[in-house]
Design a protein around this motif. Structure first.
Motif, short mmCIF file in Angstrom:
data_model
loop_
_atom_site.label_atom_id
_atom_site.label_comp_id
_atom_site.label_asym_id
_atom_site.label_seq_id
_atom_site.Cartn_x
_atom_site.Cartn_y
_atom_site.Cartn_z
N UNK A 279 -22.08 -58.76 -55.72
CA UNK A 279 -22.74 -57.70 -54.98
C UNK A 279 -23.05 -56.48 -55.83
N UNK A 280 -22.13 -56.12 -56.73
CA UNK A 280 -22.35 -54.94 -57.56
C UNK A 280 -23.53 -55.13 -58.50
N UNK A 281 -23.81 -56.37 -58.89
CA UNK A 281 -24.96 -56.64 -59.75
C UNK A 281 -26.27 -56.64 -58.96
N UNK A 282 -26.20 -57.14 -57.72
CA UNK A 282 -27.39 -57.14 -56.88
C UNK A 282 -27.89 -55.73 -56.65
N UNK B 155 -19.29 -66.95 -67.89
CA UNK B 155 -18.99 -67.86 -69.00
C UNK B 155 -19.93 -67.66 -70.18
N UNK B 156 -20.80 -66.64 -70.09
CA UNK B 156 -21.73 -66.37 -71.17
C UNK B 156 -23.06 -67.06 -71.05
N UNK B 157 -23.20 -67.90 -70.02
CA UNK B 157 -24.47 -68.60 -69.83
C UNK B 157 -25.52 -67.65 -69.26
N UNK B 158 -26.78 -67.98 -69.46
CA UNK B 158 -27.89 -67.17 -68.96
C UNK B 158 -28.87 -68.06 -68.22
N UNK B 159 -29.29 -67.61 -67.05
CA UNK B 159 -30.27 -68.36 -66.26
C UNK B 159 -31.46 -67.44 -66.00
N UNK B 160 -32.66 -67.93 -66.25
CA UNK B 160 -33.88 -67.16 -66.02
C UNK B 160 -34.64 -67.76 -64.84
N UNK B 161 -34.99 -66.92 -63.88
CA UNK B 161 -35.71 -67.36 -62.68
C UNK B 161 -37.05 -66.63 -62.62
N UNK C 239 -23.97 -60.18 -64.44
CA UNK C 239 -25.02 -59.20 -64.74
C UNK C 239 -26.38 -59.79 -64.38
N UNK C 240 -27.30 -58.91 -64.01
CA UNK C 240 -28.65 -59.36 -63.68
C UNK C 240 -29.64 -58.26 -64.02
N UNK C 241 -30.84 -58.67 -64.41
CA UNK C 241 -31.91 -57.72 -64.69
C UNK C 241 -33.23 -58.37 -64.30
N UNK C 242 -34.20 -57.52 -63.96
CA UNK C 242 -35.52 -58.03 -63.60
C UNK C 242 -36.58 -57.26 -64.38
N UNK C 243 -37.40 -57.99 -65.10
CA UNK C 243 -38.48 -57.38 -65.88
C UNK C 243 -39.53 -58.44 -66.19
N UNK C 244 -40.78 -58.01 -66.25
CA UNK C 244 -41.89 -58.88 -66.63
C UNK C 244 -41.97 -60.14 -65.78
N UNK C 245 -41.67 -59.98 -64.47
CA UNK C 245 -41.79 -61.10 -63.55
C UNK C 245 -40.69 -62.13 -63.65
N UNK C 246 -39.56 -61.77 -64.27
CA UNK C 246 -38.47 -62.73 -64.42
C UNK C 246 -37.13 -62.08 -64.10
#
Length: 499
Positions: free
Chosen positions: A79-82, A15-21, A1-8
């Motif tokens: 790809x489906x998340x992109x 595996x449940x991990x989350x990465x913020x870019x 899953x991926x989301x973009x908001x507030x410049x991030x």
């Protein structure tokens, strides 16, 4: 899953991990090869660059600035998340097609790592960022066999291989450049691309190495090498001038949203893979007989004891500035191992000493109008005593230091900035106004105009005050000698740009 908001951009792993870019660190998103065990369907890789500069030791005011640290990071997306990400975000960051910088049958790729530039961060940046990025994102590997200054740059390296040059001396880049327009290079009908990890000095070395081959100059414009810049020098004037529109857009976005702006190296890597080639305007500086270059080397390896060297010189090509007076003096007197370790702060250190001296340069500066080719060029003097004379093709000398606000990226117009013997404190006032979007050119005692050609006759007796600067290269002119600067007949290099 991926989301973009507030410049991030937030990416959640299986595996449940989350990465913020943060968007200001994001380089690009590219569809990649699936690794063993990865899920079926298209897989995209997100590349980002984090730069961290350790805090300086406040107890030692004279210590050089701490070196930055670079961290290349990768995250995976299906790809489906992109496709669920905002379209304007994808348009800005998703790579589609093959980047023009990558090697092909018609354009071999070379990477030049200038080990002596700036704070000597080019080699660590190549090892920790560029090489892994080329390998992981595009399956490119270095041909270390090409890492010889005498080798021909025309050697075929299409496909997944690039040649690598890690400089060993001040002559390394010039020696490499000579091979780019050699007979074998022309016979292959290949236009090489060079990723240059350097400052402005590497650019002028390439420019002069290529243009010195009189047999090739002007013969095959379609074979002109293309350079891609990664700013790892001190001033990086050409890079910052090319990216000035991007910096202005960053400033507007930051003011509107409060998000941080991308660093110059993030901009450089984005341009590297999303840019296109454009002709790089250049100028030619010619010098009176008896002129010679000036450089310093450590005596017997002792950086505290410097020996002056140099060679006779008749002309040089440049793409940034040709100067006499305060600017040339500042570049020359700050170019020692002791000052260089301070990065661009070295200019301020030396400037304070020059201001105390407040030398007025005895010279005759004349503008030459060559606009009407049918008529004899007309020259008229604009003065005989100056603190500052600088001809330029670019707007910025450092990021935010706008010496020529009317200059636009790659417009090819030579412009002259000059002022007379106004004294040390006024010189500093004028220079500080350049940090205010080039406001110095609005001052009544500052001259600023577009020119065809300028001649600077140098009348000083003391050799200390007879130095001129061509894109960082220092030339000493004999007393009563001259330097003439005019736009080159045609470009001999292209540069990757997004403007």
């Amino acid at each position: 899953m991926a989301s973009f908001a507030d410049g991030r951009l937030v990416v959640s792993g299986q595996d449940g991990s989350t990465k913020t870019v943060p968007e200001n660190e994001l380089l690009f998103i590219v569809e990649g090869q699936k690794a063993e065990g990865e899920a079926a369907g298209a897989v995209y890789r997100i590349y980002s660059l984090h730069e961290a500069t350790p805090a300086a030791d406040s107890s030692d005011a004279g210590a050089p600035a701490p070196l930055p640290k670079y961290e290349l990071s990768t995250a995976l997306l299906l790809g489906q998340d992109v496709q669920k990400l905002p379209q304007d975000f994808l348009k800005k960051h998703l790579l589609t097609g093959t980047p023009l910088v990558l090697p092909s049958a018609s354009s071999p790729l070379h990477v030049v790592v200038s080990t002596g530039s700036g704070l000597r961060q080019a080699k660590p940046f190549y090892d920790g960022v560029l090489a892994p990025l080329l390998q992981d994102a595009f399956s490119l590997t270095a041909d270390h066999g090409e890492n010889k200054e005498s080798s021909s740059a025309s050697s075929g390296n299409a496909g997944n291989v690039y040649s690598l040059l890690i400089t060993k001396s001040k002559e390394s880049v010039t020696s490499f450049a000579h091979t780019l327009h050699g007979p074998s290079a022309q016979s292959t009908q290949k236009s090489p691309t060079i990723i240059l990890l350097s400052g402005d000095g590497g650019i002028v070395d390439l420019l002069n190495g290529v243009s010195s081959d009189s047999g090739a100059l002007g013969a095959s414009p379609h074979l002109d090498p293309t350079i891609a810049l990664l700013p790892l020098g001190t001033g990086n004037a050409l890079f910052h001038s090319l990216h000035k529109p991007a910096y202005e857009a960053d400033a507007a976005a930051t003011a509107a949203s409060g998000t941080a702006a991308p660093s110059p190296l993030v901009h450089g890597l984005r341009t590297l893979f999303r840019g296109r080639p454009a002709p790089l305007p250049s100028f030619e500086a010619s010098f009176a007989p008896g002129s010679h270059t000036v450089d310093y080397t450590a005596a017997a390896g002792d950086a505290s004891v410097l020996q002056q060297g140099g060679k006779s010189i008749e002309r040089l090509q440049g793409a940034i500035v040709a100067s006499y007076g305060f600017h040339a003096q500042l570049v020359w007197e700050s170019d020692t191992p002791e000052y260089r370790k301070h990065g661009d702060a070295r200019f301020g250190i030396v400037a304070s000493e020059l201001i105390k001296k407040s030398h007025a340069y005895s010279t005759d500066v004349s503008l030459i109008d060559t606009g009407d080719s049918a008529a004899e060029p007309q020259a008229h003097s604009i003065g005989h005593e100056f603190n500052y004379v600088l001809a330029t093709l670019v707007s910025e000398l450092q990021q935010g230091f706008t010496i020529s606000p009317a200059s636009q990226p790659l417009d090819g117009q030579l412009r002259l900035v000059h002022f007379g013997a106004v004294g040390g404190s006024r010189t500093m006032e004028i220079m500080m106004l350049a940090y205010n979007k080039g406001a110095h050119v609005k001052e009544g005692d500052v001259g600023y105009e577009a020119i065809d050609e300028v001649e600077i006759k140098i009348l000083e007796q003391d050799p200390r005050w007879r130095k001129v600067c061509i894109d960082g290269t220092i030339v000493e002119i004999p007393q009563g000698g001259w330097m003439k600067v005019r736009k080159a007949a045609r470009p001999v290099l292209n540069v990757i740009t997004t403007v």
